[in-house]
Structures are given as C-alpha cells and as structure tokens.
Design an enzyme around this catalytic site. Structure first.
Site, short mmCIF file in Angstrom:
data_model
loop_
_atom_site.label_atom_id
_atom_site.label_comp_id
_atom_site.label_asym_id
_atom_site.label_seq_id
_atom_site.Cartn_x
_atom_site.Cartn_y
_atom_site.Cartn_z
N HIS A 1 0.86 -1.15 -0.10
CA HIS A 1 -0.21 0.03 0.05
C HIS A 1 0.88 1.36 -0.20
CE1 HIS A 1 -3.32 -2.36 1.43
NE2 HIS A 1 -3.75 -1.61 1.10
N LYS B 1 -0.26 4.86 4.46
CA LYS B 1 -1.01 3.88 5.63
C LYS B 1 -0.65 3.55 7.04
CE LYS B 1 -4.11 -0.36 5.17
NZ LYS B 1 -4.92 0.25 5.31
P1 NAD Z 1 -7.67 9.33 4.98
O1 NAD Z 1 -6.22 9.70 6.50
O2 NAD Z 1 -7.34 9.95 3.94
O3 NAD Z 1 -8.66 10.11 5.32
C1 NAD Z 1 -9.67 9.98 6.87
C2 NAD Z 1 -10.51 11.02 7.34
O4 NAD Z 1 -10.80 10.86 8.11
C3 NAD Z 1 -9.36 12.24 7.34
O5 NAD Z 1 -10.10 13.11 6.22
C4 NAD Z 1 -9.77 12.71 8.58
O6 NAD Z 1 -9.42 13.85 9.35
C5 NAD Z 1 -10.66 12.23 8.94
N1 NAD Z 1 -11.83 12.10 10.19
C6 NAD Z 1 -10.66 11.27 11.45
N2 NAD Z 1 -11.22 11.75 12.46
C7 NAD Z 1 -12.27 12.36 11.83
C8 NAD Z 1 -13.80 12.24 13.33
N3 NAD Z 1 -13.67 12.05 14.13
N4 NAD Z 1 -14.79 13.19 12.46
C9 NAD Z 1 -14.62 13.01 10.90
N5 NAD Z 1 -13.55 12.99 10.24
C10 NAD Z 1 -12.82 11.83 10.92
O7 NAD Z 1 -7.12 7.98 5.51
P2 NAD Z 1 -7.84 6.88 3.90
O8 NAD Z 1 -7.03 6.46 3.23
O9 NAD Z 1 -9.80 7.66 3.31
O10 NAD Z 1 -8.34 6.04 4.63
C11 NAD Z 1 -9.61 5.66 5.52
C12 NAD Z 1 -9.37 4.55 6.42
O11 NAD Z 1 -10.18 3.95 4.83
C13 NAD Z 1 -8.52 3.22 6.71
O12 NAD Z 1 -9.21 2.74 8.02
C14 NAD Z 1 -8.17 2.57 5.15
O13 NAD Z 1 -7.51 1.91 5.11
C15 NAD Z 1 -9.56 2.44 4.47
N6 NAD Z 1 -10.02 2.15 4.07
C16 NAD Z 1 -11.26 0.97 3.52
C17 NAD Z 1 -10.85 0.68 1.85
C18 NAD Z 1 -12.27 -0.56 1.78
O14 NAD Z 1 -12.67 -0.91 0.43
N7 NAD Z 1 -12.54 -0.54 2.46
C19 NAD Z 1 -10.13 1.06 1.02
C20 NAD Z 1 -9.23 2.40 1.08
C21 NAD Z 1 -9.62 2.78 2.76
#
Ligand code: NAD
Length: 266
Positions: free
Chosen positions: A154, A158
């Site tokens: 990744h 991450k």
């Molecule tokens: P990222 O850090 O870019 O985004 C996360 C967002 O959540 C940030 O903008 C952050 O400010 C916000 N956030 C944190 N605390 C918050 C709160 N209390 N209230 C509102 N917003 C809040 O991360 P990302 O790459 O977008 O990934 C996010 C999650 O999704 C990770 O756990 C990742 O592993 C997961 N993910 C899952 C899949 C899937 O298909 N299930 C695919 C990609 C990523």
C-alpha cells in the site's frame, strides 16, 4: 437516495463524494470532518474537485445522520465506533470501510447492528470479494504441504499493517482449512524466527509510493506455487462498492452485513 460522507476530506472521502455525485439516484446529503480540519466550512462540491453544490462541510455527525438516508464512513476506528452509536440511535444505515478495527471496536459495531443496518468490509471492491471466495476454496483443497503466505503493498500513508484486506484473506484461508485464524496467523517475522510452523498463514506488508492496494495469496507447495493476486489501479473501485452498499441498505432489516451480501456472492 441522500448519502452522507464522514471523513469527507480524506483520500477515500473525496473519492466517495465524486462517486456519489456521479451516480444515478444518489444525492450528497452532506459531509463531516473532524473539528478543526481545514475543510470544515468549504463547499462539498469544490472539495470533491467539481462544481460548488451549496452544501458545506461540518463537524456535526449527528446532524449528518439526521439528514442522510445512509452514511459512509472511511475514517478511524474510534470515530467509526462513535458513528455506529449515532447510526443505532437514529436508525440510519452505516457503511463502514475503516480498517484497523480491534475486537472492542467490532463488539461496539455488533451492538449498533442490533438496531440498524451496518455493512462492513475491509475491502469494498468486487474483485477482492471474489478473491476471498477463491482463497477459501483453494485453501480447502490444498493441505498444509502448501504454505500460505499473504503479501500486500500500500501507499506510504497507510497507518495499519497487515492491511484489513490481507487479514480478511487470511481469515478466508483459515476458514477454508477449518482452523482458527488466531492460532495460525504469523503477522510478522524478524530475526531468528526458527523454521516455518506447518499450517501457519504468514503476512508481509510493503509500504511505498501511491499504491492503492495490491494483495497476493501464495500457496507454496512441493515443486509448485499458486499465486492469486488482486491489484487496485485506483481507489474508485472501493468508492463504487461503498455507494452500491448504501443503495442496497434501503428497506433491509437491522443487522451486520458484508460486501458478499451486497454483491450477492454467496
Ligand atoms: P485518510 O487519512 O486520507 O482519511 C481519513 C479522514 O477521516 C481524514 O480526512 C480525517 O480528518 C477524517 N477523520 C478522522 N477523525 C474524524 C472524525 N472524528 N470526524 C470526522 N472525520 C474524521 O485515510 P484514507 O486513505 O481515506 O483511509 C481511511 C480508512 O479507510 C482507513 O482505515 C483505510 O484503511 C480504509 N480503506 C478501506 C477501504 C475499503 O474498501 N474498505 C479502501 C481504502 C481505504
């Protein structure tokens, strides 16, 4: 259907907004970010890289749940649990993509699923959900002469390892073999580890660049090796799956569902 996005300024949040904006029958109800985030107060459409839509990012999840017919959450485990509680209280479906969830987070999500519809999957892509089924089948056929190793890569940002998808693939392999995942998971090796234990499922995590997500499950046996691989070219596949899951929730009874249910893969 009006969909709300929490963590809307994140990598997945922006992708989800773009997907929700472009999908027939879907309207963006709003977006939430953590208090103090630069995006709070900005127009959602502009944040998603499109035209302004006259809806501003807030840091009020309760109001978002009241406005939306379903909410999608790709944020952090703590925030996801807080949102699951609001989903239960408001009866709104919640789609959870957040990974790195521990047993206590899962227990809180299960409690919420008694009151509302929750779809949770470590990977929302169609191809990965097909791969889960394949891994389970191959693991059932091959005995422990075939060592199972799961390699994932990744992007450099991450924060959790092994990836939630790698762990899900490991659980699928353990289920295929009819063993407890926790008894056989070898989540990292370093130093003088000794020889490989027969039946272990090993994990290796690579981090770098902007890789959206690569997973390979290797079955290494005597004189041959089978490798099953999925590569995500970009994050839109996860966003597409998550928005489909939100649409699928309409009219379902409360419960905890997976992407296998949404995609009808059983
Ligand atoms: P990222 O850090 O870019 O985004 C996360 C967002 O959540 C940030 O903008 C952050 O400010 C916000 N956030 C944190 N605390 C918050 C709160 N209390 N209230 C509102 N917003 C809040 O991360 P990302 O790459 O977008 O990934 C996010 C999650 O999704 C990770 O756990 C990742 O592993 C997961 N993910 C899952 C899949 C899937 O298909 N299930 C695919 C990609 C990523």
């Amino acid at each position: 259907m009006k969909i709300g996005i929490t963590g809307c300024a994140g990598r997945m949040g922006r992708m989800l907004m773009a997907e929700a904006t472009g999908r027939d029958g879907v309207e963006l109800a709003g977006g939430v970010e953590r208090p103090g985030h630069d995006a709070v107060g900005r127009d959602l459409g502009l944040l998603a890289g499109g035209e302004p839509i006259g809806v501003k990012v807030t840091s009020d999840p309760q109001a978002l749940f009241e406005l939306a017919a379903a909410v999608i959450d790709f944020t952090t485990p703590e925030n996801t649990v807080a949102n699951a509680e609001i989903a239960a209280a408001t009866g709104r479906p919640l789609i959870i993509g957040t990974t790195g969830l521990e047993a206590e987070h899962m227990a809180a999500i299960d409690r919420a699923a008694a009151k509302t519809v929750i779809v949770q999957a470590a990977n929302m892509a169609l191809g990965v959900n097909l791969l889960l089924g394949l891994v389970r089948r191959v693991s059932k056929v091959l005995d422990t002469d075939y060592d199972i190793e799961i390699v994932e890569m990744h992007h450099r940002h991450k924060v959790d390892a092994p990836s939630g998808t790698a762990l899900a693939l490991g659980r699928a392999a353990a289920a295929g073999r009819g063993v407890e995942f926790e008894d056989v998971a070898m989540r990292g090796r370093d130093g003088l580890t000794g020889a490989r234990r027969p039946g272990d499922i090993g994990f290796a995590s690579l981090r770098g660049g902007d890789v959206a997500g690569d997973h390979t499950v290797i079955f290494a046996g005597p004189g041959e090796r089978i490798e099953l691989t999925h590569r995500a070219a970009d994050r839109s596949i996860f966003a597409r799956g998550a928005v489909s899951a939100a649409l699928w929730c309409a009219g379902r009874p409360p419960g905890r569902y997976s992407m296998t249910d949404v995609l009808g893969l059983d």
